[in-house]
Design a protein around this motif. Structure first.
Motif, PDB file in Angstrom:
ATOM      1  N   ARG A 186       0.828  -1.211   0.000  1.00 48.41           N
ATOM      2  CA  ARG A 186       0.000   0.000   0.000  1.00 48.41           C
ATOM      3  C   ARG A 186       0.864   1.264   0.000  1.00 48.41           C
ATOM      4  O   ARG A 186       2.071   1.212   0.195  1.00 48.41           O
ATOM      5  N   ASP A 187       0.192   2.386  -0.216  1.00 49.29           N
ATOM      6  CA  ASP A 187       0.839   3.717  -0.167  1.00 49.29           C
ATOM      7  C   ASP A 187       2.029   3.805  -1.120  1.00 49.29           C
ATOM      8  O   ASP A 187       3.132   4.213  -0.739  1.00 49.29           O
ATOM      9  N   GLN A 200       4.666   5.016  -3.738  1.00 43.39           N
ATOM     10  CA  GLN A 200       5.262   6.319  -4.043  1.00 43.39           C
ATOM     11  C   GLN A 200       6.583   6.118  -4.762  1.00 43.39           C
ATOM     12  O   GLN A 200       7.178   5.041  -4.718  1.00 43.39           O
ATOM     13  N   SER A 239      -6.809   1.062  -7.296  1.00 42.91           N
ATOM     14  CA  SER A 239      -6.987   2.355  -6.644  1.00 42.91           C
ATOM     15  C   SER A 239      -7.989   2.234  -5.513  1.00 42.91           C
ATOM     16  O   SER A 239      -8.923   1.444  -5.571  1.00 42.91           O
ATOM     17  N   SER A 240      -7.801   3.031  -4.459  1.00 46.29           N
ATOM     18  CA  SER A 240      -8.778   3.061  -3.374  1.00 46.29           C
ATOM     19  C   SER A 240     -10.087   3.671  -3.848  1.00 46.29           C
ATOM     20  O   SER A 240     -11.147   3.428  -3.279  1.00 46.29           O
ATOM     21  N   LYS A 277      -4.288   7.171  -4.684  1.00 44.43           N
ATOM     22  CA  LYS A 277      -3.785   6.296  -3.633  1.00 44.43           C
ATOM     23  C   LYS A 277      -3.912   4.873  -4.149  1.00 44.43           C
ATOM     24  O   LYS A 277      -5.002   4.304  -4.195  1.00 44.43           O
ATOM     25  N   SER A 282      -2.631   0.712  -4.601  1.00 42.86           N
ATOM     26  CA  SER A 282      -2.038  -0.468  -3.968  1.00 42.86           C
ATOM     27  C   SER A 282      -1.582  -1.449  -5.043  1.00 42.86           C
ATOM     28  O   SER A 282      -2.208  -1.567  -6.097  1.00 42.86           O
TER      29      SER A 282
END
Length: 659
Positions: free
Chosen positions: A356-357, A359, A616-617, A632, A634
């Motif tokens: 997750r998250d 970047q 995507s969330s 955001k 994953s």
């Protein structure tokens, strides 16, 4: 976890977080059918697994970049695969003939008998059991008891024992005897007699309890208000099984405040004598049910693996299933097994992981994160990863890691090892408060009272310290009071740390080129050759000819029976051990009965069946190249790894970051 350690691949990678929740890290063992080289993915199912002679092989997974269909037909994970053990695998069950429901159990005993007897003999035994059961209802019960059925000669004592148990568990109204290695099955007259006194279900359950022979276990008959009838049952059990069992009537009050009296049966206590062990006299301790398994898994994860529970019937496991669920454990595929599992007896593990998250790395100026992820996955899928030991090996995040305790044990600094073992973390909870108290007071007895019951290892050590004192002798006996497998675990952690450092040094020094003095693992026709000859020292001529691949290079886990590389890496090993005062270590700690011969481990490993997709969330937004950096997102990634390989290490190579 592995700061400044070398990577294999050159891609940039990306950042993200793992193990945000147990469901983000799912580990499923890949099982190996006995007599078959194919691995199967362990399944959660109540269905019977495929037969051993025709297991349904799992199809290779193809890489995907979109989420999988929720219920695609023909998905390979729809197939069931049972744990290893011969009798655990069975053909899909056939319905029993009508009119014989009392012979059905639904828990898979038949596959065990079938695996031991073969299908034709198993079917004949089932027919014989039906005849015996039907005969019990006739007036001529003596005739029913006289019937016999031969299972033929069975020379192997272990197989005979397995057959005795399997027959009695499946058909408790039968009894098995051996005559000159020939196994004979016949009706059990004691079963018939008890059936005249209590219900058939009680009789069946009683004989299964009797056959299991679990120490400290009890069995209770249904409440019985007739004192004379209870007396008859008492007399029957004492007459038939008095040397093994004892009975007692007890009264409880039901919901209507009416007294109910039942007969409870238990095994007589054995005269336990103290047994002398290396650490002195060992007093009688609680007897625990024995679980065997093939591998240790992540604590913060959802893990699926087979386990064999010794001396617990399938019925009993099924009964406690609901209680286990409340503790976070679900039991699937309950069936009998006629052999235990061993550590390492697995083909590998399948991982389903969510990162997750996502970047960019801070030093990465790329505008396309999706491209970075694709590049990273493809690079590791093609080239593999450095086969480091992962953080689970050392106690991730702990002030004192397991390798430090292992080093103290190797140096025979027993008191220091105990103090390291009881070093608390910076948290205020019962376990760490107890450890803190012990270091301040050395009051082993007081610490025992403070520790929760589940800290079994600590309590074992403290009992010996309370008896012998917190000195060199007492601490030595304290370490001897915990199982050998746990004592040597700490030493292996130290050896693993040295291996990790050696692998990083080897790659920094020589890169991916196989050089003179390297150790390589030889294979012939795909099979490893004999243990003494499988590791070879590369010659100068072989280096010039590029005879070997970096994927064949191994490094030793330190021990007394290994050889070191004959180049700078070998010199590094000697200097590194000298730094820890182990230059003269023989890797045998006699006071603790520890013997560390050492072994070899491949520097690099490949990942199999790798696939991934991005999510995507904001589920309604489709992930496009120009949207990814603003969402955001994953990463859902799945792959297979060989035994003793760590998913966190593979992810480290993909992402180029430590966790």
């Amino acid at each position: 976890m592995l700061p400044s350690f070398s990577y294999l691949t050159k891609h940039t990678g990306f950042r993200g977080t793992i193990k945000n929740a147990p469901r983000d890290f799912v580990v499923t063992e890949l099982e190996l059918f006995l007599g078959d080289s194919r691995a199967e993915l362990l399944q959660k199912t109540s269905e019977a697994p495929p037969a051993q002679d025709s297991p349904c092989p799992r199809e290779p997974k193809k890489r995907r970049t979109e989420p999988p269909c929720p219920s695609a037909p023909g998905c390979p994970r729809d197939a069931a695969a049972g744990p290893p053990g011969g009798g655990c695998a069975a053909s899909p069950g056939k319905s029993e003939p009508e009119g014989e429901p009392e012979l059905q159990s639904g828990l898979g005993e038949a596959p065990v008998l079938e695996s031991l007897l073969g299908k034709p003999m198993s079917e004949l035994l089932h027919k014989f059991a039906c005849h015996v059961k039907e005969g019990r209802g006739l007036e001529n019960n003596a005739d029913a008891g006289a019937r016999e059925f031969s299972l033929g000669p069975r020379l192997d004592k272990k197989i005979r024992a397995d057959l005795h148990s399997a027959v009695r568990q499946k058909f408790p109204f039968l009894v098995t005897v051996t005559k000159d290695n020939e196994m004979i099955v016949k009706g059990n007259p004691d079963y018939r007699e008890l059936c005249q006194l209590v219900t058939e279900k009680e009789t069946s359950d009683f004989f299964k309890f009797l056959d299991a022979k679990l120490e400290n276990s009890t069995f209770s008959f249904e409440p019985d208000g007739n004192k004379e009838h209870r007396k008859t049952v008492h007399h029957f059990i004492n007459r038939k099984f008095g040397k093994l069992l004892e009975t007692k009537s007890f009264t409880v009050t039901d919901v209507n405040d009416q007294p109910n009296t039942s007969i409870m049966v238990r095994f007589r206590e054995k005269s336990w004598s103290r047994k002398r062990c290396a650490g002195g006299f060992q007093e009688k301790q609680d007897i625990y049910t024995d679980f065997s398994y093939t591998g240790i898994k992540d604590k913060k994860a959802i893990t699926l693996q087979p386990m064999v529970v010794k001396k617990v019937t399938p019925e009993r496991l099924k009964e406690i299933g609901n209680k286990m669920e409340k503790k976070g454990m679900k039991i699937y595929n309950i069936r009998p097994a006629h052999q235990h599992l061993r550590l390492g007896q697995l083909k590998g593990n399948h991982f389903d992981i969510v990162v997750r998250d996502l970047q960019h790395h801070s030093h990465d100026s790329s505008a396309d994160l999706k491209e970075r992820i694709a590049e990273a996955v493809e690079s590791v899928e093609t080239k593999g990863f450095v086969n480091y030991y992962g953080p689970q090996r050392f106690g991730q995040g702990q002030i004192v890691q397991t390798d430090q305790i292992g080093l103290a044990l190797l140096n025979e600094k027993m008191v220091k090892a105990v103090k390291l073992f009881f070093t608390p973390e910076d948290t205020d909870d019962p376990v760490n408060n107890a450890k803190r108290y012990f270091l301040q007071t050395e009051d082993a007895k007081g610490t025992l009272v403070m520790l929760p019951e589940f800290k079994v290892r600590e309590k074992m050590l403290l009992r010996a310290l309370n008896r012998y004192g917190v000195n060199h002798e007492g601490c030595t006996k304290g370490w001897l009071n915990i199982p050998h497998s746990l004592r040597i675990f700490y030493v292996h952690a130290y050896c693993s740390k040295i291996w990790n450092e050696a692998a990083s040094y080897r790659l920094k020094t020589y890169g991916s080129k196989v050089v003179e003095g390297d150790l390589v693992f030889l294979e012939e026709n795909g099979e490893s050759i004999s243990l003494n000859d499988k590791v070879h020292v590369v010659t100068a001529a072989e280096e010039s000819a590029n005879k070997y691949s970096i994927y064949q290079v191994v490094l030793p886990m330190v021990g007394h029976s290994i050889k070191y590389p004959n180049n700078k890496v070998g010199q590094w090993y000697h200097e590194r051990l000298s730094k820890d005062d182990l230059e003269l270590c023989k890797f045998r700690v006699s006071p603790l009965q520890l013997n560390i011969p050492g072994c070899y481990r491949l520097i690099l490993k490949n990942v199999q069946n790798l696939s991934y997709f991005l999510e995507s969330s904001e589920k309604e937004i489709k992930i496009e190249d120009n949207h990814l950096n603003d969402l955001k997102v994953s990463l859902h990634i799945s792959f297979d790894l060989d035994p003793s390989c760590y998913a966190t290490v593979c992810l480290r190579e993909i992402m180029k970051c430590d966790f």
